[in-house]
Write an enzyme that holds these catalytic residues in place. Structure first.
Site, PDB file in Angstrom:
ATOM      1  N   ARG A 193       4.939 -14.801  -1.116  1.00 47.69           N
ATOM      2  CA  ARG A 193       4.992 -13.556  -2.137  1.00 47.69           C
ATOM      3  C   ARG A 193       5.851 -12.601  -2.193  1.00 47.69           C
ATOM      4  O   ARG A 193       7.056 -12.574  -1.302  1.00 47.69           O
ATOM      5  CB  ARG A 193       5.172 -13.079  -0.015  1.00 47.69           C
ATOM      6  CG  ARG A 193       3.823 -12.527   0.436  1.00 47.69           C
ATOM      7  CD  ARG A 193       2.781 -11.543   1.534  1.00 47.69           C
ATOM      8  NE  ARG A 193       3.221 -10.981   1.636  1.00 47.69           N
ATOM      9  CZ  ARG A 193       2.541  -9.800   2.671  1.00 47.69           C
ATOM     10  NH1 ARG A 193       2.001 -10.056   3.731  1.00 47.69           N
ATOM     11  NH2 ARG A 193       3.330  -8.643   2.268  1.00 47.69           N
TER      12      ARG A 193
ATOM     13  N   ARG B 222       9.224  -1.375   2.598  1.00 47.43           N
ATOM     14  CA  ARG B 222       8.142  -1.570   3.330  1.00 47.43           C
ATOM     15  C   ARG B 222       8.031  -0.355   4.877  1.00 47.43           C
ATOM     16  O   ARG B 222       7.532   0.078   4.811  1.00 47.43           O
ATOM     17  CB  ARG B 222       7.433  -2.524   3.198  1.00 47.43           C
ATOM     18  CG  ARG B 222       7.298  -3.269   1.689  1.00 47.43           C
ATOM     19  CD  ARG B 222       7.092  -4.976   1.987  1.00 47.43           C
ATOM     20  NE  ARG B 222       5.895  -5.498   3.215  1.00 47.43           N
ATOM     21  CZ  ARG B 222       6.070  -6.430   2.887  1.00 47.43           C
ATOM     22  NH1 ARG B 222       6.946  -7.777   2.834  1.00 47.43           N
ATOM     23  NH2 ARG B 222       5.695  -7.051   4.279  1.00 47.43           N
TER      24      ARG B 222
ATOM     25  N   LYS C 272      -0.520  -9.000  12.543  1.00 43.85           N
ATOM     26  CA  LYS C 272      -1.341  -8.215  12.512  1.00 43.85           C
ATOM     27  C   LYS C 272      -2.472  -9.383  11.412  1.00 43.85           C
ATOM     28  O   LYS C 272      -3.894  -9.733  12.179  1.00 43.85           O
ATOM     29  CB  LYS C 272      -1.487  -6.957  10.875  1.00 43.85           C
ATOM     30  CG  LYS C 272      -1.392  -5.716  11.664  1.00 43.85           C
ATOM     31  CD  LYS C 272      -0.939  -4.565  10.653  1.00 43.85           C
ATOM     32  CE  LYS C 272      -1.098  -4.830   9.155  1.00 43.85           C
ATOM     33  NZ  LYS C 272       0.679  -4.875   9.236  1.00 43.85           N
TER      34      LYS C 272
HETATM   35  P1  ADP Z   1       2.339  -5.690   5.575  1.00 41.85           P
HETATM   36  O1  ADP Z   1       1.369  -6.164   6.459  1.00 41.85           O
HETATM   37  O2  ADP Z   1       2.976  -7.336   5.953  1.00 41.85           O
HETATM   38  O3  ADP Z   1       3.086  -5.049   4.427  1.00 41.85           O
HETATM   39  P2  ADP Z   1      -0.168  -6.456   3.849  1.00 41.85           P
HETATM   40  O4  ADP Z   1      -0.476  -7.986   3.470  1.00 41.85           O
HETATM   41  O5  ADP Z   1      -1.121  -5.593   4.180  1.00 41.85           O
HETATM   42  O6  ADP Z   1       1.155  -7.183   4.204  1.00 41.85           O
HETATM   43  O7  ADP Z   1       0.218  -5.725   2.098  1.00 41.85           O
HETATM   44  C1  ADP Z   1       0.975  -5.710   1.351  1.00 41.85           C
HETATM   45  C2  ADP Z   1       1.236  -4.930   0.688  1.00 41.85           C
HETATM   46  O8  ADP Z   1      -0.164  -4.115   0.235  1.00 41.85           O
HETATM   47  C3  ADP Z   1       1.326  -3.872   1.387  1.00 41.85           C
HETATM   48  O9  ADP Z   1       3.129  -3.558   0.704  1.00 41.85           O
HETATM   49  C4  ADP Z   1       0.873  -2.206   0.341  1.00 41.85           C
HETATM   50  O10 ADP Z   1       1.978  -2.585  -1.260  1.00 41.85           O
HETATM   51  C5  ADP Z   1      -0.494  -3.053  -0.439  1.00 41.85           C
HETATM   52  N1  ADP Z   1      -1.492  -2.819   0.845  1.00 41.85           N
HETATM   53  C6  ADP Z   1      -1.865  -3.238   1.635  1.00 41.85           C
HETATM   54  N2  ADP Z   1      -2.196  -2.126   1.970  1.00 41.85           N
HETATM   55  C7  ADP Z   1      -3.063  -1.118   2.144  1.00 41.85           C
HETATM   56  C8  ADP Z   1      -3.032  -0.145   2.064  1.00 41.85           C
HETATM   57  N3  ADP Z   1      -4.294   0.277   3.562  1.00 41.85           N
HETATM   58  N4  ADP Z   1      -3.111   1.293   1.410  1.00 41.85           N
HETATM   59  C9  ADP Z   1      -2.227   1.116   0.431  1.00 41.85           C
HETATM   60  N5  ADP Z   1      -1.315  -0.102  -0.288  1.00 41.85           N
HETATM   61  C10 ADP Z   1      -1.735  -1.723   0.589  1.00 41.85           C
END
Ligand code: ADP
Length: 198
Positions: free
Chosen positions: A134, A145, A14
Site C-alpha cells: 500500500r 493519517r 479493523k
Molecule cells: P486504514 O484504516 O489503515 O487507514 P483504510 O483502508 O480504511 O485504512 O483507508 C485507507 C484510506 O482510504 C484512508 O486513509 C482514506 O484516504 C481513504 N478512506 C477510507 N475510508 C474512508 C472514509 N470513510 N472517508 C474518507 N476517506 C476514506
C-alpha cells in the site's frame, strides 16, 4: 438486522477483525478503504480522484465515499446485516449513515471502538508496510493519517457514546483475544434482541 461499525485509528485491526466477524455471523463486509483501492486498481474516474487524496494521507471527500458505499450496500437483498469497516470517518458521514439506516428501519446496532496507543499504531502500520503493497503505508503518510484520524474521525466517538452504542475494546491484545471480546458482545446483543441470523 445486525449493523456493526468497527471504529478505530489506522492500524487498529479493523480489517482483521471484520474478517472474523463476517465468517461467524455471515454479515456483508463494507470496507471503504477496500472499495476505494478497488476503484484505484480499475483506474476508474472515482479511483483517480480518490488516489490524489489517499496518496497524501487525507480523507477522500464525503460525497465520493458515501455514493460508493451506498451503491455497494444496495446490491445485497436482505442480508443478516452489514459490518462497516473504515466508515464513518467524519461526523457528517456518521449522521448520513444514521439517517439512511434509521429511515430503512434497521439502525446501527453497535459500534466497536478498537483502542490502541499511538505508538503501537505506528509500529503496526510500519510492519504491515513490509508486505502490504500500500502506497499510503509509508512513514510520512502514516503520520498524516494518524493526525487526520485524531482531528476528523475521533470526534465521532461522542456521537455514538450519546446513543449508548459505543463499546470500547482494548485493541492491544492478541487478534484472538480481541475477536473473543467482540463476539461476546455481539452474542449478548443477539440474545437480548432475539435476532435470528441465518
Ligand atoms: P486504514 O484504516 O489503515 O487507514 P483504510 O483502508 O480504511 O485504512 O483507508 C485507507 C484510506 O482510504 C484512508 O486513509 C482514506 O484516504 C481513504 N478512506 C477510507 N475510508 C474512508 C472514509 N470513510 N472517508 C474518507 N476517506 C476514506
Amino acid at each position: 438486522m445486525l449493523n456493526i461499525i468497527l471504529f478505530g485509528a489506522p492500524g487498529t485491526g479493523k480489517g482483521t477483525q471484520s474478517k472474523n466477524i463476517i465468517l461467524k455471523y455471515h454479515l456483508v463486509h463494507l470496507s471503504t478503504g477496500d472499495i476505494i483501492r478497488e476503484e484505484i486498481s480499475k483506474c476508474s474516474p472515482v479511483g483517480l480522484i480518490a488516489k490524489t487524496y489517499i496518496d497524501q494521507g487525507l480523507l477522500v471527500p464525503d460525497s465520493i465515499i458515501i455514493k460508493q458505499l451506498f451503491y455497494r450496500a444496495s446490491r445485497f437483498e436482505k442480508p443478516n446485516g452489514f459490518i462497516f469497516d473504515g466508515f464513518p470517518r467524519t461526523l457528517n458521514q456518521a449522521e448520513i449513515l444514521d439517517k439512511t439506516l434509521n429511515k430503512k428501519g434497521y439502525p446501527v446496532s453497535m459500534v466497536f471502538y478498537l483502542d490502541v496507543s499511538e505508538e503501537e499504531l505506528f509500529k503496526r502500520i510500519m510492519c504491515r508496510s513490509l508486505h502490504s503493497n500500500r502506497a499510503d503505508d509509508n512513514e510520512k503518510i502514516i503520520h498524516k493519517r494518524i493526525e487526520v484520524y485524531y482531528k476528523e474521525t475521533q470526534p465521532i466517538i461522542k456521537f455514538y457514546e450519546k446513543q449508548n452504542k459505543l463499546i470500547t475494546i482494548k485493541g492491544m491484545d492478541s487478534v484472538d483475544i480481541v475477536s473473543g471480546l467482540i463476539s461476546e458482545e455481539i452474542d449478548k446483543y443477539i440474545d437480548k434482541n432475539n435476532l435470528l441470523l441465518y
